[in-house]
Design a protein around this motif. Structure first.
Motif, PDB file in Angstrom:
ATOM      1  N   HIS B  82       0.807  -1.221   0.000  1.00 36.78           N
ATOM      2  CA  HIS B  82       0.000   0.000   0.000  1.00 36.78           C
ATOM      3  C   HIS B  82       0.839   1.270   0.000  1.00 36.78           C
ATOM      4  N   PHE B  83       2.094   1.166   0.453  1.00 36.93           N
ATOM      5  CA  PHE B  83       3.008   2.307   0.312  1.00 36.93           C
ATOM      6  C   PHE B  83       3.129   2.708  -1.159  1.00 36.93           C
ATOM      7  N   MET B  84       3.190   1.680  -2.017  1.00 32.91           N
ATOM      8  CA  MET B  84       3.381   1.964  -3.449  1.00 32.91           C
ATOM      9  C   MET B  84       2.138   2.621  -4.047  1.00 32.91           C
ATOM     10  N   TYR B  85       0.950   2.155  -3.615  1.00 28.96           N
ATOM     11  CA  TYR B  85      -0.278   2.784  -4.112  1.00 28.96           C
ATOM     12  C   TYR B  85      -0.321   4.246  -3.697  1.00 28.96           C
ATOM     13  N   SER B  86       0.070   4.479  -2.432  1.00 24.96           N
ATOM     14  CA  SER B  86       0.038   5.837  -1.905  1.00 24.96           C
ATOM     15  C   SER B  86       0.991   6.741  -2.697  1.00 24.96           C
ATOM     16  N   ALA B  87       2.188   6.202  -2.977  1.00 22.60           N
ATOM     17  CA  ALA B  87       3.158   6.990  -3.744  1.00 22.60           C
ATOM     18  C   ALA B  87       2.647   7.255  -5.155  1.00 22.60           C
ATOM     19  N   ALA B  88       2.041   6.223  -5.766  1.00 21.19           N
ATOM     20  CA  ALA B  88       1.570   6.386  -7.139  1.00 21.19           C
ATOM     21  C   ALA B  88       0.424   7.401  -7.209  1.00 21.19           C
ATOM     22  N   PHE B  89      -0.398   7.482  -6.153  1.00 25.37           N
ATOM     23  CA  PHE B  89      -1.555   8.382  -6.178  1.00 25.37           C
ATOM     24  C   PHE B  89      -1.260   9.769  -5.606  1.00 25.37           C
ATOM     25  N   ALA B  90      -0.045   9.951  -5.051  1.00 22.09           N
ATOM     26  CA  ALA B  90       0.261  11.260  -4.461  1.00 22.09           C
ATOM     27  C   ALA B  90       0.035  12.411  -5.445  1.00 22.09           C
ATOM     28  N   PRO B  91       0.503  12.305  -6.700  1.00 21.92           N
ATOM     29  CA  PRO B  91       0.252  13.422  -7.631  1.00 21.92           C
ATOM     30  C   PRO B  91      -1.229  13.578  -7.960  1.00 21.92           C
ATOM     31  N   VAL B  92      -1.973  12.489  -7.948  1.00 24.90           N
ATOM     32  CA  VAL B  92      -3.408  12.548  -8.271  1.00 24.90           C
ATOM     33  C   VAL B  92      -4.173  13.219  -7.135  1.00 24.90           C
ATOM     34  N   PHE B  93      -3.834  12.868  -5.897  1.00 23.96           N
ATOM     35  CA  PHE B  93      -4.540  13.432  -4.745  1.00 23.96           C
ATOM     36  C   PHE B  93      -4.109  14.870  -4.466  1.00 23.96           C
ATOM     37  N   ALA B  94      -2.974  15.295  -5.029  1.00 26.95           N
ATOM     38  CA  ALA B  94      -2.501  16.650  -4.773  1.00 26.95           C
ATOM     39  C   ALA B  94      -3.516  17.684  -5.258  1.00 26.95           C
ATOM     40  N   GLY B  95      -4.268  17.358  -6.299  1.00 28.99           N
ATOM     41  CA  GLY B  95      -5.252  18.292  -6.818  1.00 28.99           C
ATOM     42  C   GLY B  95      -6.617  18.161  -6.168  1.00 28.99           C
ATOM     43  N   GLN B  96      -6.725  17.402  -5.083  1.00 29.47           N
ATOM     44  CA  GLN B  96      -8.012  17.133  -4.444  1.00 29.47           C
ATOM     45  C   GLN B  96      -8.145  17.925  -3.143  1.00 29.47           C
ATOM     46  N   PRO B  97      -9.409  18.188  -2.710  1.00 32.30           N
ATOM     47  CA  PRO B  97      -9.598  18.885  -1.432  1.00 32.30           C
ATOM     48  C   PRO B  97      -9.064  18.054  -0.264  1.00 32.30           C
ATOM     49  N   SER B  98      -8.790  18.776   0.839  1.00 32.62           N
ATOM     50  CA  SER B  98      -8.133  18.129   1.975  1.00 32.62           C
ATOM     51  C   SER B  98      -8.994  17.017   2.581  1.00 32.62           C
ATOM     52  N   TRP B  99     -10.332  17.177   2.663  1.00 32.26           N
ATOM     53  CA  TRP B  99     -11.165  16.105   3.254  1.00 32.26           C
ATOM     54  C   TRP B  99     -11.018  14.814   2.471  1.00 32.26           C
ATOM     55  N   PHE B 100     -10.852  14.944   1.161  1.00 38.53           N
ATOM     56  CA  PHE B 100     -10.730  13.749   0.337  1.00 38.53           C
ATOM     57  C   PHE B 100      -9.356  13.107   0.501  1.00 38.53           C
ATOM     58  N   ARG B 101      -8.351  13.954   0.761  1.00 43.14           N
ATOM     59  CA  ARG B 101      -7.011  13.397   0.999  1.00 43.14           C
ATOM     60  C   ARG B 101      -6.968  12.597   2.294  1.00 43.14           C
ATOM     61  N   TRP B 102      -7.868  12.925   3.253  1.00 48.80           N
ATOM     62  CA  TRP B 102      -7.939  12.151   4.494  1.00 48.80           C
ATOM     63  C   TRP B 102      -8.820  10.908   4.329  1.00 48.80           C
ATOM     64  N   LEU B 103      -9.947  11.056   3.652  1.00 44.04           N
ATOM     65  CA  LEU B 103     -10.897   9.942   3.538  1.00 44.04           C
ATOM     66  C   LEU B 103     -10.459   8.931   2.474  1.00 44.04           C
ATOM     67  N   GLY B 104      -9.983   9.448   1.336  1.00 51.17           N
ATOM     68  CA  GLY B 104      -9.685   8.587   0.201  1.00 51.17           C
ATOM     69  C   GLY B 104      -8.753   7.415   0.495  1.00 51.17           C
ATOM     70  N   PRO B 105      -7.620   7.658   1.212  1.00 56.28           N
ATOM     71  CA  PRO B 105      -6.670   6.559   1.416  1.00 56.28           C
ATOM     72  C   PRO B 105      -7.286   5.361   2.135  1.00 56.28           C
ATOM     73  N   TYR B 106      -8.321   5.604   2.964  1.00 58.30           N
ATOM     74  CA  TYR B 106      -8.952   4.489   3.684  1.00 58.30           C
ATOM     75  C   TYR B 106      -9.459   3.428   2.697  1.00 58.30           C
ATOM     76  N   PHE B 107      -9.919   3.850   1.538  1.00 56.47           N
ATOM     77  CA  PHE B 107     -10.506   2.923   0.566  1.00 56.47           C
ATOM     78  C   PHE B 107      -9.471   2.310  -0.379  1.00 56.47           C
ATOM     79  N   LEU B 108      -8.179   2.668  -0.205  1.00 58.51           N
ATOM     80  CA  LEU B 108      -7.173   2.360  -1.231  1.00 58.51           C
ATOM     81  C   LEU B 108      -6.707   0.908  -1.169  1.00 58.51           C
ATOM     82  N   ILE B 109      -7.614  -0.015  -1.473  1.00 59.32           N
ATOM     83  CA  ILE B 109      -7.276  -1.434  -1.526  1.00 59.32           C
ATOM     84  C   ILE B 109      -6.798  -1.782  -2.937  1.00 59.32           C
ATOM     85  N   ASP B 110      -6.351  -3.030  -3.136  1.00 55.44           N
ATOM     86  CA  ASP B 110      -5.808  -3.440  -4.441  1.00 55.44           C
ATOM     87  C   ASP B 110      -6.767  -3.106  -5.589  1.00 55.44           C
TER      88      ASP B 110
END
Lengths: 104, 223
Positions: B82-110
């Motif tokens: 999941h570290f790799m998913y987080s790294a891969a999505f960092a640029p994608v989440f950078a353009g998202q509101p802060s609430w989504f940056r907190w909530l979104g990772p919870y759902f980040l399964i395979d």
């Protein structure tokens, strides 16, 4: 500690750890531009992890691996490559597995 | 209120992904029911961890009487990808509101990563709606199916081998992720290294294989 307490504490700890992993880079890098070389490397995370998961889940379990499993995954790969349709991949792959197991 | 296009697409895409998950969730529920642990303690992992293999690891090891440190370590090692998913999505989440940056990772399964990584070039609003639709649909079905497995046990005959649908599903997602020659090189290298390291415990070979694949992809793109 009883089994239940170990399980409960471990569940909470692994849950927190999992969320920390999933959010780690998203929070650490949120407002920063990544170097182009890193961006390039991140493009290959998806194909690499998916391929690793296929091999690990398909062949790493306790069940023995036979030609039926290899054939089913290959058929699924060809169907996915040609059609880009997940339902078709599942149908074709499972049908191959069942047919070969019945025949072998 | 009409259903938004992104929501509709999310539901359409998540259904085939959910099919192979149902037998896995039922088996997980059954494993909890058959363990000496209270059902509620085992089931809590479905929401607190939200990751089937780590939940199964924690349930199995703690039921066998393993120590707390060993159970936690094994559960976390299973999750390292999941570290790799987080790294891969960092640029994608950078353009998202802060609430989504907190909530979104919870759902980040395979499956979430695999499906939504195909949509990262969509406008941020559109990506967010799609991501949340897929994540919530998966989450609800997962909680309900693990609970169902606790109650009814295996309703699917073992000889159907429906668990084989899980690697098959990732084959389908893999072919969608191979969009260039370096991506193909990455996939082949990752598969080969994972194969060579199948003997490494806790499925750590996934992480080794993934790193080899990323390195091979970068190497191939520089030719």
């Amino acid at each position: 500690m009883t089994l239940s307490v170990v399980a409960l504490v471990a569940t909470v700890a692994v849950g927190i750890g999992t969320y920390a992993m999933r959010s780690s880079f998203i929070h650490a890098l949120a407002d920063r531009d990544l170097p182009p070389a890193v961006r390039e490397a991140l493009r290959y995370v998806a194909p690499s992890v998916m391929a690793a998961l296929v091999v690990s889940l398909g062949f790493g379990g306790s069940a023995g691996v036979g030609w039926a499993e290899i054939a089913a995954l290959s058929v699924g790969g060809v169907v996915g490559w040609r059609t880009r349709s997940l339902p078709l991949v599942l149908v074709a792959g499972m049908a191959t597995l069942w047919a070969l197991r019945a025949a072998l | 209120m009409p259903i938004h296009t992104d929501v509709r697409r999310g539901i359409r895409d998540v259904i085939p992904v959910l099919v192979p998950v149902v037998p896995f969730a039922l088996v997980l529920g059954l494993a909890i029911a058959e363990s000496p642990l209270p059902n509620l303690v085992g089931w809590l992992g479905s929401s607190l961890i939200f990751g089937g293999s780590a939940q199964l690891t924690v349930v199995t090891l703690s039921a066998e009487g393993a120590g707390l440190a060993a159970v936690v370590a094994a559960g976390l090692v299973v999750q390292t990808r999941h570290f790799m998913y987080s790294a891969a999505f960092a640029p994608v989440f950078a353009g998202q509101p802060s609430w989504f940056r907190w909530l979104g990772p919870y759902f980040l399964i395979d499956q979430q990563f695999a499906l939504t990584s195909l949509r990262v070039d969509d406008p941020p609003d559109s990506f967010r709606r799609y991501y949340l639709t897929v994540g919530l649909a998966f989450w609800v079905v997962w909680q309900a199916t693990v609970a169902l497995g606790l109650v009814v046990g295996p309703v699917v005959p073992g000889e159907w081998s429906l668990d084989f649908a899980v690697p098959l599903l990732f084959v389908g997602l893999l072919t969608a992720a191979i969009d260039s020659r370096p991506a193909l090189v990455a996939a082949v290298a990752a598969g080969a290294v994972t194969w060579a390291t199948l003997g490494v415990p806790n499925r750590l070979g996934i992480v080794l294989g993934a790193f080899a694949g990323i390195a091979a992809g970068v190497g191939a793109s520089r030719r």
